[in-house]
Design a protein around this motif. Sequence first.
Motif, PDB file in Angstrom:
ATOM      1  N   GLU A  91       0.833  -1.203   0.000  1.00 29.57           N
ATOM      2  CA  GLU A  91       0.000   0.000   0.000  1.00 29.57           C
ATOM      3  C   GLU A  91       0.872   1.260   0.000  1.00 29.57           C
ATOM      4  O   GLU A  91       0.597   2.215  -0.724  1.00 29.57           O
ATOM      5  CB  GLU A  91      -0.912  -0.022   1.223  1.00 29.57           C
ATOM      6  CG  GLU A  91      -1.938   1.075   1.238  1.00 29.57           C
ATOM      7  CD  GLU A  91      -2.874   0.969   2.422  1.00 29.57           C
ATOM      8  OE1 GLU A  91      -3.936   1.583   2.361  1.00 29.57           O
ATOM      9  OE2 GLU A  91      -2.553   0.285   3.405  1.00 29.57           O
ATOM     10  N   TYR A  92       1.946   1.254   0.780  1.00 25.73           N
ATOM     11  CA  TYR A  92       2.861   2.400   0.826  1.00 25.73           C
ATOM     12  C   TYR A  92       3.514   2.618  -0.531  1.00 25.73           C
ATOM     13  O   TYR A  92       3.595   3.745  -1.020  1.00 25.73           O
ATOM     14  CB  TYR A  92       3.933   2.185   1.898  1.00 25.73           C
ATOM     15  CG  TYR A  92       4.982   3.263   1.885  1.00 25.73           C
ATOM     16  CD1 TYR A  92       4.729   4.499   2.456  1.00 25.73           C
ATOM     17  CD2 TYR A  92       6.207   3.056   1.282  1.00 25.73           C
ATOM     18  CE1 TYR A  92       5.675   5.507   2.431  1.00 25.73           C
ATOM     19  CE2 TYR A  92       7.159   4.058   1.253  1.00 25.73           C
ATOM     20  CZ  TYR A  92       6.891   5.273   1.831  1.00 25.73           C
ATOM     21  OH  TYR A  92       7.830   6.262   1.795  1.00 25.73           O
ATOM     22  N   LYS A  93       3.972   1.538  -1.170  1.00 24.02           N
ATOM     23  CA  LYS A  93       4.633   1.659  -2.467  1.00 24.02           C
ATOM     24  C   LYS A  93       3.679   2.183  -3.535  1.00 24.02           C
ATOM     25  O   LYS A  93       4.082   2.942  -4.417  1.00 24.02           O
ATOM     26  CB  LYS A  93       5.244   0.329  -2.874  1.00 24.02           C
ATOM     27  CG  LYS A  93       6.448  -0.034  -2.022  1.00 24.02           C
ATOM     28  CD  LYS A  93       7.181  -1.214  -2.588  1.00 24.02           C
ATOM     29  CE  LYS A  93       8.336  -1.589  -1.712  1.00 24.02           C
ATOM     30  NZ  LYS A  93       9.462  -0.714  -1.832  1.00 24.02           N
ATOM     31  N   GLU A  94       2.399   1.793  -3.471  1.00 23.16           N
ATOM     32  CA  GLU A  94       1.416   2.306  -4.426  1.00 23.16           C
ATOM     33  C   GLU A  94       1.207   3.811  -4.247  1.00 23.16           C
ATOM     34  O   GLU A  94       1.158   4.565  -5.222  1.00 23.16           O
ATOM     35  CB  GLU A  94       0.089   1.572  -4.268  1.00 23.16           C
ATOM     36  CG  GLU A  94       0.129   0.140  -4.752  1.00 23.16           C
ATOM     37  CD  GLU A  94      -1.131  -0.633  -4.419  1.00 23.16           C
ATOM     38  OE1 GLU A  94      -2.054  -0.071  -3.772  1.00 23.16           O
ATOM     39  OE2 GLU A  94      -1.200  -1.811  -4.797  1.00 23.16           O
ATOM     40  N   LEU A  95       1.100   4.258  -2.989  1.00 13.90           N
ATOM     41  CA  LEU A  95       0.948   5.689  -2.719  1.00 13.90           C
ATOM     42  C   LEU A  95       2.196   6.459  -3.135  1.00 13.90           C
ATOM     43  O   LEU A  95       2.115   7.544  -3.711  1.00 13.90           O
ATOM     44  CB  LEU A  95       0.655   5.929  -1.237  1.00 13.90           C
ATOM     45  CG  LEU A  95      -0.741   5.583  -0.771  1.00 13.90           C
ATOM     46  CD1 LEU A  95      -0.822   5.634   0.748  1.00 13.90           C
ATOM     47  CD2 LEU A  95      -1.756   6.522  -1.379  1.00 13.90           C
ATOM     48  N   GLU A  96       3.346   5.891  -2.860  1.00 10.16           N
ATOM     49  CA  GLU A  96       4.612   6.523  -3.224  1.00 10.16           C
ATOM     50  C   GLU A  96       4.711   6.684  -4.747  1.00 10.16           C
ATOM     51  O   GLU A  96       5.092   7.745  -5.242  1.00 10.16           O
ATOM     52  CB  GLU A  96       5.766   5.665  -2.708  1.00 10.16           C
ATOM     53  CG  GLU A  96       7.124   6.207  -3.035  1.00 10.16           C
ATOM     54  CD  GLU A  96       8.230   5.279  -2.570  1.00 10.16           C
ATOM     55  OE1 GLU A  96       9.344   5.778  -2.386  1.00 10.16           O
ATOM     56  OE2 GLU A  96       7.994   4.070  -2.404  1.00 10.16           O
ATOM     57  N   ALA A  97       4.355   5.650  -5.494  1.00  6.55           N
ATOM     58  CA  ALA A  97       4.415   5.705  -6.953  1.00  6.55           C
ATOM     59  C   ALA A  97       3.424   6.735  -7.499  1.00  6.55           C
ATOM     60  O   ALA A  97       3.759   7.485  -8.431  1.00  6.55           O
ATOM     61  CB  ALA A  97       4.120   4.326  -7.532  1.00  6.55           C
TER      62      ALA A  97
END
Length: 51
Positions: A3-9
């Motif tokens: 979830e963090y990586k999706e928001l970061e991207a």
Amino acid sequence: MKEYKELEAKNKKYKNYKTKHEFLSKFQKTDRLHPIVTICIYYGEDSLKLE
């Protein structure tokens, strides 16, 4: 982490940074992560001894 990586991207793609802190963390102040709770239940025959 997914979830963090999706928001970061998403933030990196659209450059949604308002402050230098958001730029460094790649995370906006309004972004929220969903908490995960894991419960482990022991139901074996041996007694559980805590020392």
